[in-house]
Write a protein that holds these residues in place. Structure first.
Motif, PDB file in Angstrom:
ATOM      1  N   LEU A 346      46.474  44.237  36.620  1.00  0.00           N
ATOM      2  CA  LEU A 346      46.648  45.009  37.464  1.00  0.00           C
ATOM      3  C   LEU A 346      45.446  45.520  37.785  1.00  0.00           C
ATOM      4  N   LYS A 347      44.356  44.569  37.625  1.00  0.00           N
ATOM      5  CA  LYS A 347      43.420  44.370  38.332  1.00  0.00           C
ATOM      6  C   LYS A 347      42.519  44.071  39.797  1.00  0.00           C
ATOM      7  N   ARG A 348      42.833  45.066  40.800  1.00  0.00           N
ATOM      8  CA  ARG A 348      43.042  44.856  42.685  1.00  0.00           C
ATOM      9  C   ARG A 348      41.540  45.695  42.738  1.00  0.00           C
ATOM     10  N   PRO A 349      41.413  45.352  43.778  1.00  0.00           N
ATOM     11  CA  PRO A 349      40.466  45.910  44.321  1.00  0.00           C
ATOM     12  C   PRO A 349      40.276  47.875  45.231  1.00  0.00           C
ATOM     13  N   GLY A 350      40.710  48.316  44.888  1.00  0.00           N
ATOM     14  CA  GLY A 350      40.908  49.839  44.687  1.00  0.00           C
ATOM     15  C   GLY A 350      41.725  50.566  44.553  1.00  0.00           C
ATOM     16  N   SER A 415      35.707  41.197  36.755  1.00  0.00           N
ATOM     17  CA  SER A 415      36.547  42.441  38.245  1.00  0.00           C
ATOM     18  C   SER A 415      37.726  41.873  36.789  1.00  0.00           C
ATOM     19  N   ASP A 416      38.050  41.633  36.253  1.00  0.00           N
ATOM     20  CA  ASP A 416      39.340  42.509  35.133  1.00  0.00           C
ATOM     21  C   ASP A 416      38.812  42.623  34.219  1.00  0.00           C
ATOM     22  N   GLN A 441      33.814  46.930  41.594  1.00  0.00           N
ATOM     23  CA  GLN A 441      35.055  45.873  41.638  1.00  0.00           C
ATOM     24  C   GLN A 441      34.645  45.337  43.272  1.00  0.00           C
ATOM     25  N   GLU A 442      33.923  46.341  44.129  1.00  0.00           N
ATOM     26  CA  GLU A 442      33.625  45.954  45.387  1.00  0.00           C
ATOM     27  C   GLU A 442      31.760  45.748  45.545  1.00  0.00           C
TER      28      GLU A 442
END
Length: 559
Positions: A346-350, A415-416, A441-442
């Protein structure tokens, strides 16, 4: 997973009716804010920065597809079409209207869920290993014991008004995936030479304002005395915990003040009055509870069939790089031949870490029915787990997840990110967490870069309460207030697991816009100094903080 009996259903149903009446009386002006506050907290209802927030319990992280569908329905009907999964294996709704909360609780009761004791100074949701029951290194399945603790602690009259909130975690494997060392009580289950389940008990762990690693106060506790010993701990805490000072009320402060040996001595003395008493767990009760956690009806694969399936998967990996990466990071071994456990990030960019839309929840519920016997788990890293996926289904599962932005192959990578809702929602927060997480993340968006970095935890909290567990992130970020402005303090060296440790502050805090660049500098320092195949935390242990500080503070402004 556990199913309610008549007693459970009656208890939850009566609680819903009771809170409906309390809410109606408050809205009618018959209860004051102070009178209503304790009542709403007992039902998981906070007043946040913009609206009420309702926290719903997911006991030891286990859900079935019907429950997840109900959570999605509540998100659409009573919120804004999404919800947030937390580090306590709970779910939070950030926008419910107060007058609708009793209706939400009634909807939850229909699928055997509730919000009881998800807030307030009581024993909160007991957490555990998201791979319980299927992990190869498991010694004792912790889930029946978690359920017994849940039933024992719910509305326990002696422990409903503790000096402060109280958290318990239970692990039953060689590897600690439940973070037992940073809980008020941590329990490690194992087996003695006779094959009987025994417990190692830790007390006084916790994060927040004073982060502490828990101390072992009891070894080889017989499983049937688990509740009597917990009662002894709770009574010592209830008797001597600081009720005069909110910041010194946690059990970790008491254990530190007395010293672990003296605290253990006092618990042992109290236990002499409770052991062998009414809270001893009968074998018949353990058997009854354990019967709800039997393995599903697996398809039986012999070695040749498993080898053939693995060969087919190898061919698909060569054709689909995304599938290959997903298998590397998101798929875990299973004790049953021909099956694996799958993590859904559940760690998606944006997207804010831990958030899921109602559409995503419905899709995951459908996929759980199709690929994982209708069950899933929520992790304290704020992800989902399908515990029982057949090898032959992996590509179809990945393909569907990929088409719906749920196949991010980043479990355990930088990014997690673990993050609390922060100042965007929480009235306690000093600073925002979500924009910081999105900025990082970006900054690290390239997956080749993330795979090259390898295992690395990054945790963010919007205040000292540490709901984002920043103290035990390899890189930890804490929002702080400076004269009404949001700043961010960075710690390095935290970790969870068997070798849990608290990170160390590297120096002065940073402006929000500087944080992604600071993280990139820290990561580059690691890359410049690592040995081949050396993880971030190992490089940090070897070279110390100074090289990182020197690069982050080139003008020697760390002090």
């Amino acid at each position: 997973m556990y199913k309610y009996d008549d007693y459970d259903r009656k208890l939850v149903s009566e609680r819903v009716a009771q809170f409906r009446n309390q809410t109606e009386r408050f809205l009618a002006g018959e209860l004051t804010e102070d009178e209503f506050r304790t009542l709403r907290l007992q039902n998981g209802l906070y007043i946040q920065r913009h609206a009420p927030m309702l926290r719903v319990a997911i006991p030891y992280g286990m859900l079935n597809s019907s429950q997840l569908n109900s959570l999605a329905y509540i998100a659409d009907e009573y919120d804004r079409g999404y919800a947030h999964f937390t580090t306590r294996q709970n779910i939070q709704y950030n926008w419910p209207a107060l007058e609708n909360v009793p209706d939400i609780l009634e909807e939850l009761s229909k699928v055997e869920m509730h919000a009881i004791q998800t807030s307030g100074n009581c024993i909160r949701n007991t957490t555990s290993d998201p791979f319980a029951g299927i992990a190869k290194d498991e010694l004792v399945d912790p889930r029946p014991y978690c359920e017994i603790i849940r039933q024992w602690s719910t509305f326990h009259p002696e422990f409903i008004h503790l000096p402060r909130k109280f958290k318990i975690a239970v692990n039953g494997a060689l590897e600690d995936r439940a973070a037992v060392q940073v809980h008020d009580i941590g329990i490690n289950l194992s087996r003695n030479e006779a094959g009987e389940a025994v417990a190692q008990v830790l007390a006084g762990g916790g994060l927040g304002r004073t982060p502490v690693i828990g101390s072992v106060i009891k070894n080889n506790l017989p499983w049937n005395e688990l509740l009597t010993y917990i009662e002894a701990i709770m009574r010592v805490y209830n008797r001597y915990g600081r009720r005069d000072n909110l910041y010194k009320a946690r059990i970790k402060i008491l254990v530190r003040a007395l010293g672990p040996e003296e605290f253990a001595k006092q618990v042992e003395a109290e236990w002499q009055h409770t052991r062998g008493g009414v809270s001893v767990i009968p074998q018949a009760e353990l058997d009854r509870i354990a019967a709800y956690f039997t393995a599903p009806t697996y398809e039986q694969f012999d070695e040749a069939q498993v080898a053939k399936l693995q060969q087919q998967i190898a061919g698909l990996r060569e054709k689909h790089r995304g599938f290959d990466r997903w298998l590397i990071r998101n798929v875990r071994e299973h004790r049953q031949p021909g099956y694996v456990a799958v993590s859904i990030s559940l760690k998606r960019p944006g997207i804010a870490p831990g958030d899921a839309t109602s559409a995503e929840m419905r899709l995951v519920a459908k996929l759980a029915e199709q690929f994982s016997f209708g069950e899933l788990r929520v992790t304290h890293e704020q992800n989902f787990v399908f515990s029982d996926v057949a090898l032959q289904d992996l590509f179809d599962l990945w393909s569907t997840l990929k088409d719906n932005n749920l196949a991010m192959p980043n479990i355990g990578l930088v990014s997690d990110i673990i993050a609390c809702p922060g100042g965007d929602f929480c009235s306690l927060a000093n600073a925002k967490s979500i924009p910081i997480a999105l900025g990082i993340q970006e900054a690290v968006d390239n997956m080749d870069y993330q795979f090259d970095l390898g295992d690395l935890s990054l945790n963010i909290s919007g205040c000292i309460n540490s709901c984002g567990h920043h103290h035990i992130g390899n890189i930890g970020i804490l929002g702080v207030d400076k004269n009404g402005e949001e700043w961010y303090q960075v710690t390095l060296g935290g970790r969870q697991g068997n070798e849990a440790s608290i990170g160390k502050v590297i120096g002065k805090s940073f402006y929000a816009e500087d944080v992604p660049g600071v993280v990139k500098t820290i990561l580059q320092t690691y890359v410049d100094n690592r040995f081949e195949d050396e993880l971030f935390i190992d490089t940090l242990d070897r070279i110390g903080l100074e090289p990182f500080k020197n690069n982050v503070y080139p003008n020697k402004e760390a002090a």
